[in-house]
Design a protein around this motif. Structure first.
Motif, short mmCIF file in Angstrom:
data_model
loop_
_atom_site.label_atom_id
_atom_site.label_comp_id
_atom_site.label_asym_id
_atom_site.label_seq_id
_atom_site.Cartn_x
_atom_site.Cartn_y
_atom_site.Cartn_z
N ALA A 111 43.01 51.99 46.26
CA ALA A 111 42.26 50.74 46.15
C ALA A 111 41.12 50.69 47.16
O ALA A 111 40.03 50.20 46.85
N ASP A 112 41.36 51.21 48.36
CA ASP A 112 40.31 51.20 49.37
C ASP A 112 39.16 52.11 48.96
O ASP A 112 37.99 51.76 49.14
N ASP A 113 39.49 53.28 48.38
CA ASP A 113 38.44 54.16 47.85
C ASP A 113 37.60 53.41 46.82
O ASP A 113 36.36 53.48 46.82
N ALA A 114 38.30 52.70 45.92
CA ALA A 114 37.61 51.99 44.85
C ALA A 114 36.71 50.90 45.40
O ALA A 114 35.57 50.71 44.95
N ARG A 115 37.20 50.21 46.39
CA ARG A 115 36.43 49.10 46.99
C ARG A 115 35.14 49.64 47.64
O ARG A 115 34.06 49.08 47.47
N HIS A 152 24.95 41.36 27.83
CA HIS A 152 26.19 42.13 27.92
C HIS A 152 25.93 43.56 28.37
O HIS A 152 24.82 44.10 28.25
N CYS A 153 26.98 44.18 28.90
CA CYS A 153 26.98 45.62 29.17
C CYS A 153 28.25 46.17 28.54
O CYS A 153 28.58 45.81 27.41
N LEU A 154 29.00 47.04 29.21
CA LEU A 154 30.24 47.55 28.64
C LEU A 154 31.39 46.58 28.89
O LEU A 154 32.00 46.07 27.96
N ALA A 155 31.68 46.30 30.16
CA ALA A 155 32.77 45.39 30.50
C ALA A 155 32.27 43.97 30.77
O ALA A 155 33.08 43.05 30.89
N GLY A 156 30.97 43.80 30.90
CA GLY A 156 30.41 42.49 31.16
C GLY A 156 30.69 41.98 32.55
O GLY A 156 30.79 40.77 32.77
N LYS A 157 30.75 42.90 33.53
CA LYS A 157 31.15 42.44 34.86
C LYS A 157 30.19 42.83 35.98
O LYS A 157 29.97 42.04 36.89
N ASN A 186 37.54 37.98 36.42
CA ASN A 186 38.91 38.41 36.70
C ASN A 186 39.97 37.67 35.89
O ASN A 186 41.10 38.13 35.80
N THR A 187 39.60 36.52 35.33
CA THR A 187 40.59 35.73 34.59
C THR A 187 40.14 35.35 33.19
O THR A 187 40.94 34.80 32.42
N VAL A 221 36.20 42.28 39.81
CA VAL A 221 35.06 41.99 40.69
C VAL A 221 35.57 41.29 41.94
O VAL A 221 36.60 40.61 41.90
N GLU A 222 34.86 41.46 43.03
CA GLU A 222 35.17 40.78 44.29
C GLU A 222 33.88 40.20 44.83
O GLU A 222 32.80 40.78 44.67
#
Length: 264
Positions: A111-115, A152-157, A186-187, A221-222
Motif C-alpha cells: 500500500a505504501d508503494d502504491a501511495r 470520463h476516463c477509464l475509472a473516472g477517478k 471511493n463510495t 483516491v486520497e
C-alpha cells in the motif's frame, strides 16, 4: 455516504462512478444541477444504462483516455446519441493501452508503494500534453455550450477527478467541497465492483504479486493525491487561475463564459 451525496450518484450496472458534480455553492451563485456529469468508461454499459444516460440529454462527451484505450475498450452509446465526443489524439498514459493509475503499478507491491506511486503520478497529470489537450477542449466546450456534458476516463477517478476539481476551483467552489466531491469516488455506486475490475487489469497487465491493500490504494483516491496536483500547479504557475490561463487557454473572457453557462 450522506443522502446529499447519494443524490449525486446514478446507479448503473456497467458504468462505474457515474455522478453529477454540479450543484455546489460557487462564486456568484450555485453550479447548475444536471449539466456536469462525470463517470468511468462506458464499454460495459448495459442497454438500461444507456437509456439512463440518454435521458440526461448529454450533448458533449469528453473522453480523457488515450487512443489505445479507446481502441481496446470502445464506449457504447445510445442508438439515438447525436452529440459530440471530444478528445485530443495520442496517449495520456506513458504505457499505451493503460490507464494512468495502471502505468504506476509496475513496481508496486504494498500500500505504501502504491501511495507513493500515486503521489508521483499526480505531480505529472496537470502537464501531460495529450491530457492537457483534452482539458483545453473541455474548458472551451463549457464556455461555448449550455447543454449537459459528460467527462470520463477509464475509472473516472484520476484524469476525470483532476478535471472536475479544476472546474470547481476556477468557479470558486470551496476547497472542502472540491475534495469531498473528489473523494466520492471511493463510495459512489458499486465501488467494490470497480475495485475488482481494476485489480484484474492491474494484475494481468503487470504480472506481479501485489497486496490487496495496494490494489485498493491504486483503485481509490486520497485527498493528498489531489493536493499534490494542486501543489505542482502552484509551484509552476503560482495559482490555478494562472495555470488555467497559461496552459488550458482559460482567459478571463472564457472563464466569464463558463460562469455564465454553469452558475445560477
Amino acid at each position: 455516504m450522506s443522502e446529499q451525496e447519494q443524490a449525486r450518484v446514478l446507479a448503473m450496472a456497467g458504468i462505474h462512478n457515474f455522478r453529477d458534480y454540479g450543484n455546489y455553492a460557487a462564486r456568484g451563485g450555485r453550479l447548475r444541477k444536471g449539466v456536469l456529469w462525470r463517470s468511468g468508461q462506458h464499454s460495459e454499459a448495459t442497454a438500461e444504462d444507456l437509456e439512463k444516460v440518454h435521458a440526461l440529454q448529454i450533448a458533449t462527451v469528453i473522453d480523457l483516455r488515450g487512443d489505445s484505450e479507446r481502441a481496446a475498450n470502445r464506449c457504447l452509446r445510445h442508438p439515438e446519441f447525436e452529440g459530440s465526443v471530444l478528445f485530443h489524439p495520442g496517449e495520456t498514459a506513458s504505457a499505451a493501452g493503460r490507464a494512468v493509475h495502471e502505468e504506476m503499478a509496475r513496481d508496486v507491491r504494498t500500500a505504501d508503494d502504491a501511495r507513493q506511486a500515486m503521489l508521483a503520478l499526480y505531480e505529472t497529470l496537470p502537464f501531460r500534453p495529450v491530457l492537457v489537450g483534452t482539458y483545453r477542449l473541455y474548458m472551451h466546450a463549457l464556455a461555448e455550450r449550455e447543454t449537459p456534458s459528460l467527462l470520463h476516463c477509464l475509472a473516472g477517478k484520476d484524469r476525470t477527478g483532476l478535471a472536475a476539481a479544476l472546474v470547481h476551483d476556477m468557479l470558486g467552489v470551496h476547497h472542502d467541497d472540491i475534495v469531498a466531491d473528489y473523494l466520492l469516488t471511493n463510495t459512489a455506486g458499486n465501488a467494490e465492483a470497480r475495485i475488482e475490475a481494476g485489480a484484474r487489469h492491474v494484475r494481468e497487465g503487470f504480472g506481479i504479486s501485489m497486496d490487496d491493500a495496494a490494489v485498493r490504494v491504486l483503485m481509490g483516491v486520497e485527498a493528498q493525491f489531489l493536493e499534490r496536483a494542486f501543489a505542482a500547479i502552484r509551484e509552476r504557475h503560482g495559482s490555478v487561475e494562472a495555470y488555467a490561463r497559461e496552459v488550458l487557454g482559460v482567459t478571463p473572457q472564457v472563464l466569464a463564459a463558463i460562469e455564465a453557462n454553469l452558475v445560477e
